[in-house]
Design a protein around this motif. Structure first.
Motif, mmCIF file in Angstrom:
data_model
loop_
_atom_site.group_PDB
_atom_site.id
_atom_site.type_symbol
_atom_site.label_atom_id
_atom_site.label_comp_id
_atom_site.label_asym_id
_atom_site.label_seq_id
_atom_site.Cartn_x
_atom_site.Cartn_y
_atom_site.Cartn_z
ATOM 1 N N TRP A 82 -6.669 4.507 7.160
ATOM 2 C CA TRP A 82 -5.737 4.163 8.237
ATOM 3 C C TRP A 82 -6.151 4.768 9.574
ATOM 4 O O TRP A 82 -5.695 4.316 10.620
ATOM 5 N N ARG A 138 3.698 5.429 5.903
ATOM 6 C CA ARG A 138 2.416 4.789 5.629
ATOM 7 C C ARG A 138 2.609 3.562 4.724
ATOM 8 O O ARG A 138 2.039 2.500 4.940
ATOM 9 N N GLY A 175 -1.265 10.463 5.711
ATOM 10 C CA GLY A 175 -0.909 9.106 6.088
ATOM 11 C C GLY A 175 -0.768 8.829 7.563
ATOM 12 O O GLY A 175 -0.571 7.673 7.952
#
Length: 550
Positions: A162, A331, A347
């Motif tokens: 991410w 997340r 996250g």
């Protein structure tokens, strides 16, 4: 408890996996499963213990030892904007069993232990499982700074993918509906992708009124209709709540004297309500961006009256579980997170690149040089997309007219230079103000920069190779490298002086994957062929304009 066979009550599983994608990284964690019918108290544990080859072996004992050449990182991390400061679980201990070491007092720190600094001191109920934090271990084949950093950057892209998300966003200082809609319109017109309602804007995620939910739901829907994501800011730890709520200092038995003086205990009833309110706000409004300032910094709490922890020894473990639980939930919900503490492996998407906020009160030309210094220093072990920097369109801490870019059309060169060095680094900046442009000329400048960034977005978001640190006296610059792209390198060179300068600049092309020749063009000019030297370098002649870049 009488002596019993341990397996009857619980079993401990060591789980280790090799993380793929061609990186030499091992991940470990412990699961404790209570198979019995009695409560099990886990007071402490060591996740890892390795006898390592020492980093150096001296007869005497220095103030600082060179540690073994391995990168250790866990997701039990808090208290800092950089990983090095936030790492709480890595301990380099002496090993008295290693008697053949050169150091006479046997002080070489060569025994790696990974463990929490306190606790967890938690109960595992029958049938329940406790899963510890994870540690990632990456042995390195070099002490050369750039190559070490490339190892670590690839690790982040692999274990926390991410961090590669890198939307273009602004920091809006007003949450009035008319102002927000105007900013949304401007973002859509110039190619921005996201707005964060900043601190001081008036957004309050703890307000549980239907009117508050309805207002921001309307704005989220309007933003979506324009292709813009909308989110906001909430302050957590760096504030005082009350004697009953704040963390209790174990030395005094009272609040105060802790990080930021005092902070709320996240395992108090107030703390649990805070997290409930934040989740509800996002569920009710549909916001997709969260900026959580003053995130949990690691405060312990000696209170024995807080609802969700028992005392000092479990206070850090349980407060961390609270904050990590929120970020993991976000997340999973696809909510983008700007967090000024290193929760990347829990996250979150971005962390601050590292800066002193008062520097944004200096004159604009100094902000430019310091901003590039922050970029240069901040991207040794992080990818550009992991970090944000700052651009105060309106006055921030102070500094008056000399420190601010507003009115934008009156300081257009400074505005463009800020954008070019930030987007040129692949680092999004918090453009903090009420608008992105004030005239058609300003609007066109923003469009031109954003179009340029999007054209070269892939290479600009690739790893940064360090060329020359800013001094304010001569050129400075950096290069992006990615052997998997059509454009395998992109170089940004800057001139902070008030005269054009001609320079011969050596470009290290090893990490571009090129080995014999390179086609190089300046801006959109005609390409020129260069032959690489045996050490994969070329030398280019370049003119860098005064107070500008190329």
């Amino acid at each position: 408890m009488s002596r019993i066979k341990l397996d009857h009550y619980f079993r401990c599983l060591w789980l280790s996996v090799c993380v793929l994608s061609s990186i030499p990284t091992l991940s470990k964690w412990i699961e404790v499963v209570n198979k019995g019918d009695l409560l099990v108290q886990l007071n402490a544990f060591k996740l890892e213990q390795l006898a390592m080859v020492e980093g150096e072996n001296l007869v005497g004992t220095p103030d600082y030892w060179v540690k073994p050449n391995i990168h250790i990182e866990s997701d039990y991390a808090f208290g800092g904007m950089q990983q090095k400061k936030s790492e709480q679980t890595t301990y380099w201990e002496k090993d008295p069993r290693y008697t053949s070491q050169t150091n006479y007092p046997l002080n070489v720190p060569c025994l790696l232990e990974v463990k929490p600094p306190l606790g967890p001191d938690v109960v595992i109920k029958p049938g329940d499982t406790l899963t510890t934090f994870r540690v990632w271990e990456t042995p390195l084949d070099t002490r050369e700074e750039e190559r070490k950093g490339l190892f670590i950057r690839k690790m982040y892209r692999t274990i926390s993918p991410w961090v590669t998300e890198n939307p273009i966003f602004m920091h809006l200082v007003n949450s009035n509906e008319k102002v927000v809609k105007s900013a949304i319109d401007q973002c859509a017109e110039v190619g921005y992708e996201m707005i964060i309602l900043s601190f001081g804007s008036g957004v309050n995620m703890e307000d549980e009124s239907e009117a508050n939910y309805s207002k921001f739901k309307r704005l989220v829907e309007y933003a979506k209709s324009k292709g813009i994501e909308l989110g906001g800011y909430s302050l957590l730890s760096s504030r005082w709540i009350s004697d009953e709520v704040d963390v209790i200092n174990p030395k005094t038995g009272k609040r105060g004297g802790m990080i930021f003086g005092s902070s709320p205990c996240l395992s108090s009833e107030w703390g649990h309500n805070y997290f409930r309110k934040i989740k509800t706000f996002f569920e009710k409004t549909g916001m997709t961006v969260f900026e959580n300032d003053g995130s949990y910094l690691g405060n312990v709490c000696a209170s024995t009256s807080h609802a969700h922890h028992n005392g000092l020894n479990d206070s850090q473990w349980k407060q961390y579980a609270q904050i990590q639980g929120l970020y993991k939930w976000m997340r999973a919900e696809g909510i983008y997170m700007n967090i000024p503490d290193f929760y990347i492996n829990s996250g979150t998407n971005k962390v601050g690149i590292g800066y002193r906020e008062v520097n944004w009160s200096l004159p604009r030309d100094r902000q430019l040089v310091l901003g590039r210094t922050n970029i240069y220093d901040g991207l040794w072990d992080r990818t550009p997309s992991m970090c944000w920097t700052f651009t105060p369109l309106t006055q921030y801490h102070g500094g008056g007219e000399a420190a601010t870019i507003e009115p934008l059309n009156e300081h257009l060169m400074d505005y463009k230079n800020q954008m070019m060095q930030n987007y040129g680094a692949g680092v999004q900046s918090c453009y903090r103000g009420p608008r992105l442009y004030d005239t058609e000329e300003t609007k066109q400048v923003v469009i031109d920069v954003i179009d340029w960034y999007k054209t070269y977005r892939d290479i600009l978001n690739s790893d940064l190779i360090h060329l020359r640190r800013p001094s304010g006296k001569d050129w400075d610059g950096f290069m992006h490298a990615n052997p998997n792209l059509k454009e395998k390198g992109l170089v940004m060179l800057f001139n902070p002086t008030d005269k054009d300068i001609d320079r011969k600049v050596i470009l290290p092309l090893y990490y571009t994957g090129l080995s014999t020749k390179a086609l190089v063009r300046e801006k959109e000019g005609k390409a020129k062929t260069y032959k690489l030297t045996r050490d994969y370098k070329i030398t280019v002649d370049v003119t860098i304009p005064a107070n500008g870049n190329t």
